[in-house]
Design a protein around this motif. Structure first.
Motif, PDB file in Angstrom:
ATOM      1  N   ARG A   5       0.819  -1.214   0.000  1.00 47.22           N
ATOM      2  CA  ARG A   5       0.000   0.000   0.000  1.00 47.22           C
ATOM      3  C   ARG A   5       0.855   1.267   0.000  1.00 47.22           C
ATOM      4  O   ARG A   5       0.422   2.316  -0.475  1.00 47.22           O
TER       5      ARG A   5
ATOM      6  N   GLY B 197      -1.302  11.904   4.668  1.00 46.56           N
ATOM      7  CA  GLY B 197      -2.687  11.689   5.073  1.00 46.56           C
ATOM      8  C   GLY B 197      -3.271  10.434   4.457  1.00 46.56           C
ATOM      9  O   GLY B 197      -4.000   9.673   5.114  1.00 46.56           O
ATOM     10  N   GLN B 198      -2.946  10.184   3.199  1.00 42.91           N
ATOM     11  CA  GLN B 198      -3.446   8.981   2.539  1.00 42.91           C
ATOM     12  C   GLN B 198      -2.800   7.721   3.103  1.00 42.91           C
ATOM     13  O   GLN B 198      -3.445   6.674   3.206  1.00 42.91           O
TER      14      GLN B 198
ATOM     15  N   THR C 142      -4.640   6.893   6.226  1.00 48.08           N
ATOM     16  CA  THR C 142      -5.974   6.362   5.958  1.00 48.08           C
ATOM     17  C   THR C 142      -5.914   4.936   5.426  1.00 48.08           C
ATOM     18  O   THR C 142      -6.618   4.038   5.915  1.00 48.08           O
ATOM     19  N   ARG C 143      -5.061   4.726   4.422  1.00 45.80           N
ATOM     20  CA  ARG C 143      -5.005   3.413   3.768  1.00 45.80           C
ATOM     21  C   ARG C 143      -4.462   2.329   4.686  1.00 45.80           C
ATOM     22  O   ARG C 143      -4.823   1.158   4.582  1.00 45.80           O
TER      23      ARG C 143
ATOM     24  N   VAL D 219       0.144   4.196  -2.819  1.00 45.19           N
ATOM     25  CA  VAL D 219      -0.100   5.609  -2.524  1.00 45.19           C
ATOM     26  C   VAL D 219       0.920   6.485  -3.246  1.00 45.19           C
ATOM     27  O   VAL D 219       0.564   7.497  -3.860  1.00 45.19           O
TER      28      VAL D 219
ATOM     29  N   GLU E 264       0.206   6.843  -6.929  1.00 48.00           N
ATOM     30  CA  GLU E 264      -0.931   7.715  -7.221  1.00 48.00           C
ATOM     31  C   GLU E 264      -0.522   9.180  -7.265  1.00 48.00           C
ATOM     32  O   GLU E 264      -1.236  10.016  -7.829  1.00 48.00           O
ATOM     33  N   HIS E 265       0.629   9.506  -6.678  1.00 44.39           N
ATOM     34  CA  HIS E 265       1.121  10.882  -6.655  1.00 44.39           C
ATOM     35  C   HIS E 265       2.380  11.030  -7.502  1.00 44.39           C
ATOM     36  O   HIS E 265       3.210  11.896  -7.236  1.00 44.39           O
TER      37      HIS E 265
ATOM     38  N   VAL F 173      -0.459  15.617   1.840  1.00 47.65           N
ATOM     39  CA  VAL F 173      -1.519  14.825   1.213  1.00 47.65           C
ATOM     40  C   VAL F 173      -1.130  13.357   1.177  1.00 47.65           C
ATOM     41  O   VAL F 173      -1.930  12.464   1.506  1.00 47.65           O
ATOM     42  N   ILE F 174       0.118  13.078   0.783  1.00 47.53           N
ATOM     43  CA  ILE F 174       0.600  11.698   0.739  1.00 47.53           C
ATOM     44  C   ILE F 174       0.565  11.077   2.128  1.00 47.53           C
ATOM     45  O   ILE F 174       0.117   9.932   2.310  1.00 47.53           O
TER      46      ILE F 174
END
Length: 274
Positions: A60, A82-83, A86-87, A64, A67-68, A79-80
């Motif tokens: 994961r 934070g993801q 969450t993930r 992530v 994705e960026h 942002v990274i």
């Protein structure tokens, strides 16, 4: 399929950081002159792991990051992070991005140009409702010993050194770190030493740099104090650490000095982020 990582662990031992490291990855960073610069980074990604979980899901982290793909800056790191939280269902997430940053530098006398590399690092952490970002830049410099100059009939010993500058900046209205350009920290480091280091020097340039260093002798203590005074005047900076290392030319040791400084929290209160 069977998910071993989600099995319960009975040892009741939480892990501070677990993740992936030494990941080579292409990124794009902000460039003051050219707006964007492509480079290759070595990346570390991690999260905390509560005591009841046996393992984390390593794939994961890569998902992530992928994705960026593209811009990695002080504005995208939160942002990274934070993801990742969450993930991976984590309370905290940590990211380090180390990369070479290139500037085209002109020699001081001939004007000959060549690319000069500077080792930089972004360090970001999200923990609960707070976020942290540190920009680090390592600046190669030349220093000439004031004592050697004072006691010698002619000449003075000099050496190449490194000035590593780490800074935190105040938060903007958008709760993001205020932008400090990599180039600004390079300028602070170079102007605090005896002379800069260049990628390409012709004979007239070597003469210029040699005399520049001779006219500006500094101890390693002078370098960190010079940097510290400049950064204290920069209102965007809330915290810094400056570490200067001289790779001594005539001694069987190196020399270093370090200063860490924090601006009053009354001036820049911590901003909570979601």
């Amino acid at each position: 399929m069977l998910d071993i990582q989600n099995h319960r662990d009975e040892r009741r031992m939480p892990i501070d950081k677990v993740g992936v490291c030494d990941l080579q990855y292409p990124i794009v960073v902000l460039d003051r002159k050219n707006q964007r610069q492509s480079t290759i980074a070595k990346i570390s990604l991690s999260v905390n792991l509560p005591h009841e979980f046996k393992g984390t899901h390593m794939s994961r982290f890569i998902e992530v990051l992928n994705e960026h793909r593209g811009e990695v800056t002080m504005h995208t790191l939160p942002v990274i992070l934070g993801q990742l939280r969450t993930r991976l269902k984590a309370e905290s997430a940590h990211m380090e991005v180390a990369f070479p940053y290139f500037l085209e530098r002109s020699a001081p006398a001939s004007g000959a140009t060549a690319l000069m590399d500077y080792q930089c690092k972004f360090t970001g952490e999200a923990n609960g409702g707070t976020a942290d970002f540190v920009l680090s830049v390592c600046v190669p410099v030349t220093s000439l010993c004031p004592c050697s100059k004072a006691i010698s009939d002619y000449g003075a010993h000099n050496q190449r050194g490194q000035v590593t500058i780490d800074v935190r900046t105040k938060k903007t209205e958008e709760a993001l770190p205020a932008l400090v350009w990599i180039e600004e920290l390079i300028e602070v480091g170079e102007s605090s030493a005896s002379a800069p280091v260049y990628a390409l020097l012709k004979r007239q340039d070597e003469r210029h740099v040699t005399m520049q260093a001779f006219d500006n002798p500094v101890f390693v203590e002078d370098i960190v104090r010079n940097v510290a005074l400049k950064l204290q005047l920069e209102e965007r900076v809330t915290w810094f650490r400056v570490h200067a290392l001289n790779q001594e030319s005539i001694h069987n040791h190196n020399a270093f000095a370090e200063i860490e400084w924090q601006r009053s929290q009354r001036d820049y209160p911590e901003i909570k982020v979601c």
